[in-house]
Design a protein around this motif. Structure first.
Motif, PDB file in Angstrom:
ATOM      1  N   THR A  63      47.087  46.446  39.159  1.00 40.02           N
ATOM      2  CA  THR A  63      46.404  46.192  40.427  1.00 40.02           C
ATOM      3  C   THR A  63      44.909  46.196  40.162  1.00 40.02           C
ATOM      4  OG1 THR A  63      48.134  47.453  41.538  1.00 40.02           O
ATOM      5  CG2 THR A  63      46.184  46.889  42.840  1.00 40.02           C
TER       6      THR A  63
ATOM      7  N   ILE B 279      41.488  46.314  42.114  1.00 44.02           N
ATOM      8  CA  ILE B 279      40.973  46.610  43.450  1.00 44.02           C
ATOM      9  C   ILE B 279      39.479  46.340  43.475  1.00 44.02           C
ATOM     10  CG2 ILE B 279      40.667  48.398  45.216  1.00 44.02           C
ATOM     11  CD1 ILE B 279      43.048  49.884  43.855  1.00 44.02           C
TER      12      ILE B 279
ATOM     13  N   GLU C 246      47.390  41.929  42.686  1.00 46.78           N
ATOM     14  CA  GLU C 246      48.472  42.677  42.038  1.00 46.78           C
ATOM     15  C   GLU C 246      49.353  41.724  41.245  1.00 46.78           C
ATOM     16  OE1 GLU C 246      50.148  45.692  45.236  1.00 46.78           O
ATOM     17  OE2 GLU C 246      49.386  43.872  46.172  1.00 46.78           O
TER      18      GLU C 246
ATOM     19  N   ASP D 178      43.839  49.266  37.936  1.00 45.93           N
ATOM     20  CA  ASP D 178      44.963  50.197  37.796  1.00 45.93           C
ATOM     21  C   ASP D 178      45.938  49.521  36.853  1.00 45.93           C
ATOM     22  OD1 ASP D 178      47.159  51.802  37.942  1.00 45.93           O
ATOM     23  OD2 ASP D 178      47.550  51.467  40.075  1.00 45.93           O
TER      24      ASP D 178
END
Lengths: 209, 116
Positions: B101, B103, B56, B92
């Motif tokens: 972010t 992931i 992040e 994201d």
């Protein structure tokens, strides 16, 4: 015979004071030289009376245990202090011990624990109730909240506890709902919880609410 | 830059570790180059059947398709290593929005994607 231990008791509940006095009457070599339900009176009483040991409640209305203990220990470093508390939350225990308490006894522990605590504390040792010791050992063994959860995860827990929906959390934190869901899954895993109630309990215990 | 890991230990092989390390390296270097972020957080969590890796940052978002179709080798490197691990990646991010972010989900058992 060793001189009897002069004890002062402070607890905002008179019933508790009566209970402790009753208990100590029949055990060991102690003299209760004073009692008070007002923490603010303790320093005044110490000026006028020779006291070896203070048995102090932790959660009192006018002055909290840590503040009282710290003040007492600053003026009378030789005076032994046993904190007698109903709380076994980590942050409370830590505050009390940091303030200078020699020992920490839980109110719901057995009578023998308090008596043992008095004896050991007078010998210069530290006595901590078994349940509290376990909590402190676990605290050393397992990672702290900061090590376990990222800042974002902690933010999300706070919002979940406030009953924000996934969508609201996403909007608040400028991330997508899907990312919020991923975080939630990871949070449940890390906190070993699976429901909102469990997570809320975790948050309160760790002061994340 | 912060880092958390949760219950990973010896559940992944050295090969997997190296591949994950290279992916993180690629993502972080992109953040440093383009995002103007002041914070980066990396967390690796064991989610039972695999690993969830999150990177992040609080910097500028970007357009995913231009990153994937860009001239650099960044995406290619990430993609080929993820293939090797049988993992999945999700971004994201949004152009004009702060906070990105990344992931990455990697299963413990390596899947043979080539066959699928």
């Amino acid at each position: 015979m060793t001189p009897s231990v002069k004890i002062l008791i402070v607890d905002d509940h008179q019933l508790m004071i009566d209970g402790i006095m009753e208990l100590l009457q029949n055990h060991g070599n102690h003299t209760i030289v004073g009692t008070t339900t007002k923490a603010v009176h303790v320093l005044e009483m110490l000026k006028n009376t020779k006291v070896d040991m203070l048995i102090s409640d932790v959660n009192m209305p006018e002055m909290k245990g840590p503040e009282l203990i710290s003040k007492v220990k600053t003026t009378y470093p030789e005076l032994k202090v046993i904190a007698l508390s109903m709380h076994q939350e980590k942050h409370i225990v830590k505050d009390v011990l940091k303030a200078g308490a020699d020992s920490y006894v839980l109110k719901h522990s057995t009578q023998n624990e308090l008596i043992e605590a008095i004896e050991k504390t007078m010998l210069g040792e530290t006595f901590v109730s078994a349940a509290v010791t376990k909590m402190l050992v676990d605290d050393v063994k397992y990672p702290s909240i900061e090590e376990l959860l990222s800042e974002r995860e902690r933010e999300i827990i706070k919002l979940v506890v406030k009953e924000y929906t996934g969508k609201q959390i996403a909007e608040e934190l400028f991330i997508s709902e899907k990312t919020v869901e991923t975080h939630k899954r990871n949070i449940f895993r890390k906190t070993n919880t699976s429901t909102l109630v469990g997570l809320t309990k975790f948050a309160i215990e760790h002061q994340l609410d | 830059m912060d880092f958390q890991s949760f219950e990973i230990k010896d559940k992944i092989s050295d090969e997997q570790k190296v591949a994950l390390y290279r992916i993180i390296q690629e993502v972080v270097s992109n953040i440093i180059k383009y995002a103007k972020a002041s914070k980066i957080n990396i967390s690796v969590t064991d989610v039972g059947n695999g690993i969830s890796l999150l990177v992040e940052d609080d910097g500028d978002g970007f357009d995913i398709s231009s990153f994937k179709n860009g001239k650099g080798n960044g995406w290619k490197n990430i993609h080929s290593r993820l293939d090797l691990l049988g993992g999945e990646i999700e971004f994201d991010t949004m152009e004009g929005r702060k906070n990105t972010t990344v992931i990455i989900e990697v299963p413990y058992t390596k899947q043979n994607i080539a066959v699928a």
